[in-house]
Design a protein around this motif. Sequence first.
Motif, short mmCIF file in Angstrom:
data_model
loop_
_atom_site.label_atom_id
_atom_site.label_comp_id
_atom_site.label_asym_id
_atom_site.label_seq_id
_atom_site.Cartn_x
_atom_site.Cartn_y
_atom_site.Cartn_z
N PRO A 84 -82.56 5.12 0.39
CA PRO A 84 -81.85 6.36 0.04
C PRO A 84 -80.87 6.19 -1.11
O PRO A 84 -80.62 7.13 -1.87
N VAL A 85 -80.29 4.98 -1.24
CA VAL A 85 -79.31 4.74 -2.31
C VAL A 85 -79.99 4.79 -3.68
O VAL A 85 -79.39 5.20 -4.68
N GLN A 86 -81.26 4.40 -3.72
CA GLN A 86 -82.01 4.46 -4.98
C GLN A 86 -82.42 5.87 -5.34
O GLN A 86 -82.68 6.17 -6.51
N LYS A 87 -82.44 6.76 -4.36
CA LYS A 87 -82.89 8.13 -4.60
C LYS A 87 -81.75 9.13 -4.73
O LYS A 87 -81.92 10.21 -5.29
N LEU A 88 -80.58 8.81 -4.15
CA LEU A 88 -79.48 9.76 -4.09
C LEU A 88 -78.22 9.19 -4.73
O LEU A 88 -78.04 7.97 -4.75
N THR A 89 -77.38 10.05 -5.24
CA THR A 89 -76.06 9.66 -5.72
C THR A 89 -75.03 10.14 -4.71
O THR A 89 -74.97 11.32 -4.40
N PHE A 90 -74.25 9.21 -4.21
CA PHE A 90 -73.25 9.54 -3.21
C PHE A 90 -71.89 9.73 -3.87
O PHE A 90 -71.55 9.04 -4.83
N ALA A 91 -71.12 10.67 -3.35
CA ALA A 91 -69.77 10.89 -3.87
C ALA A 91 -68.93 9.63 -3.68
O ALA A 91 -69.08 8.91 -2.70
N GLU A 92 -68.07 9.36 -4.66
CA GLU A 92 -67.23 8.17 -4.61
C GLU A 92 -65.95 8.48 -3.82
O GLU A 92 -65.16 9.32 -4.22
N HIS A 93 -65.78 7.77 -2.71
CA HIS A 93 -64.57 7.90 -1.90
C HIS A 93 -63.83 6.57 -1.90
O HIS A 93 -64.45 5.52 -1.76
N PRO A 94 -62.49 6.59 -2.02
CA PRO A 94 -61.74 5.33 -1.96
C PRO A 94 -61.64 4.84 -0.52
O PRO A 94 -61.78 5.61 0.44
N ALA A 95 -61.38 3.55 -0.36
CA ALA A 95 -61.14 2.99 0.97
C ALA A 95 -59.75 3.38 1.45
O ALA A 95 -58.91 3.83 0.67
N GLY A 96 -59.48 3.22 2.72
CA GLY A 96 -58.14 3.47 3.25
C GLY A 96 -58.02 4.71 4.10
O GLY A 96 -56.94 4.98 4.66
N GLY A 97 -59.09 5.48 4.23
CA GLY A 97 -59.00 6.71 5.00
C GLY A 97 -58.87 6.49 6.49
O GLY A 97 -58.43 7.38 7.23
N LEU A 98 -59.25 5.28 6.96
CA LEU A 98 -59.21 5.02 8.40
C LEU A 98 -57.78 5.06 8.93
O LEU A 98 -57.53 5.60 10.01
N ARG A 99 -56.84 4.49 8.18
CA ARG A 99 -55.45 4.51 8.61
C ARG A 99 -54.89 5.94 8.64
O ARG A 99 -54.07 6.29 9.48
N GLN A 100 -55.36 6.78 7.73
CA GLN A 100 -54.92 8.17 7.74
C GLN A 100 -55.44 8.90 8.98
O GLN A 100 -54.77 9.78 9.52
N ARG A 101 -56.63 8.50 9.44
CA ARG A 101 -57.19 9.12 10.65
C ARG A 101 -56.50 8.61 11.91
O ARG A 101 -56.31 9.36 12.87
N ILE A 102 -56.15 7.32 11.92
CA ILE A 102 -55.57 6.69 13.12
C ILE A 102 -54.23 6.10 12.73
O ILE A 102 -54.15 5.02 12.16
N GLY A 103 -53.16 6.80 13.03
CA GLY A 103 -51.83 6.40 12.61
C GLY A 103 -51.29 5.21 13.38
O GLY A 103 -51.83 4.81 14.42
N PRO A 104 -50.19 4.60 12.87
CA PRO A 104 -49.59 3.42 13.53
C PRO A 104 -49.05 3.71 14.91
O PRO A 104 -48.83 2.79 15.70
N ASP A 105 -48.82 4.99 15.24
CA ASP A 105 -48.37 5.33 16.59
C ASP A 105 -49.50 5.18 17.60
O ASP A 105 -49.24 5.07 18.81
#
Length: 289
Positions: free
Chosen positions: A165-186
């Motif tokens: 699929p990677v050879q056939k499609l172009t995926f949007a570029e997202h930066p890393a780090g979103g996991l911490r925004q989803r699951i906070g330190p609390d």
Amino acid sequence: MDKIFIVMDYVEHDLKSLMETMRGKKQVFLPGEVKCLMTQLLKAVHHLHDNWILHRDLKTSNLLLSHKGILKVGDFGLAREYGSPLRQYTPVVVTLWYRAPELLLCSKEYSTPIDMWSVGCIFAEFVTMNPLFPGKSDVDQINRIFKDLGTPSETVWPGYSQLPPVQKLTFAEHPAGGLRQRIGPDLLSEMGLALLQGFLTYDPTRRLTAEVALEHAYFKEQPVAIEPAMFPTWPAKSEGGRRATHSPRPPAGGAAYAQFARSDSDEALGFHVQKGRSVSMAPGFSLKF
């Protein structure tokens, strides 16, 4: 003598239903309880892998919890033995929300890391009380993963660019780090986040194994795991109450793979493209020309 009876332990809860009940009462698992569940789950998965068994459908509805705090892994309908060297197995395994990216992107070989990705999704679900990646389709699922974990590259996942699929499609570029925004330190400590990221590593060869995960510093920091016997109890599902929501059905397994085995077309890869015109695949996806 024309009947066979299978007698199994009675276990009061499956964790999916239990967590739905807890959510309705605004209850959560405390950190020591999460560690108790995770320790037992990792020991079970390590035992399976140590005996050359892939579960291939780990999810909260397939985890049972007794009134004594004992976690058991159930439903081996998609499980199979594996060996070395690896053979090609059907990629149509693991319920969508818990399916590893190498399966979503049609990798022709996989092994124990697919179970460990599922363990990571379950870990996040224990912490947040909600599924981590509740995708509606294969395309939506991979897009949700990329959005939270960052779009992979050859640097973080050698061989990624060669996946069909990677050879056939172009995926949007997202930066890393979103996991911490989803699951906070609390909700999850830095050590806990590091463990979760170890499970949710794109490159299967770098993904944590169950054996290594059991020695992670997360399990040594305070509060430590409670003893199973100290786990709180809830009324069993058989004692009243109904499930409110359902996770997706598990894939049909080998029989559903026949079309994949016969063709390398876009349709066989699970990406349906109308030829001769520009088609919007889904948010974050476009065709390469």
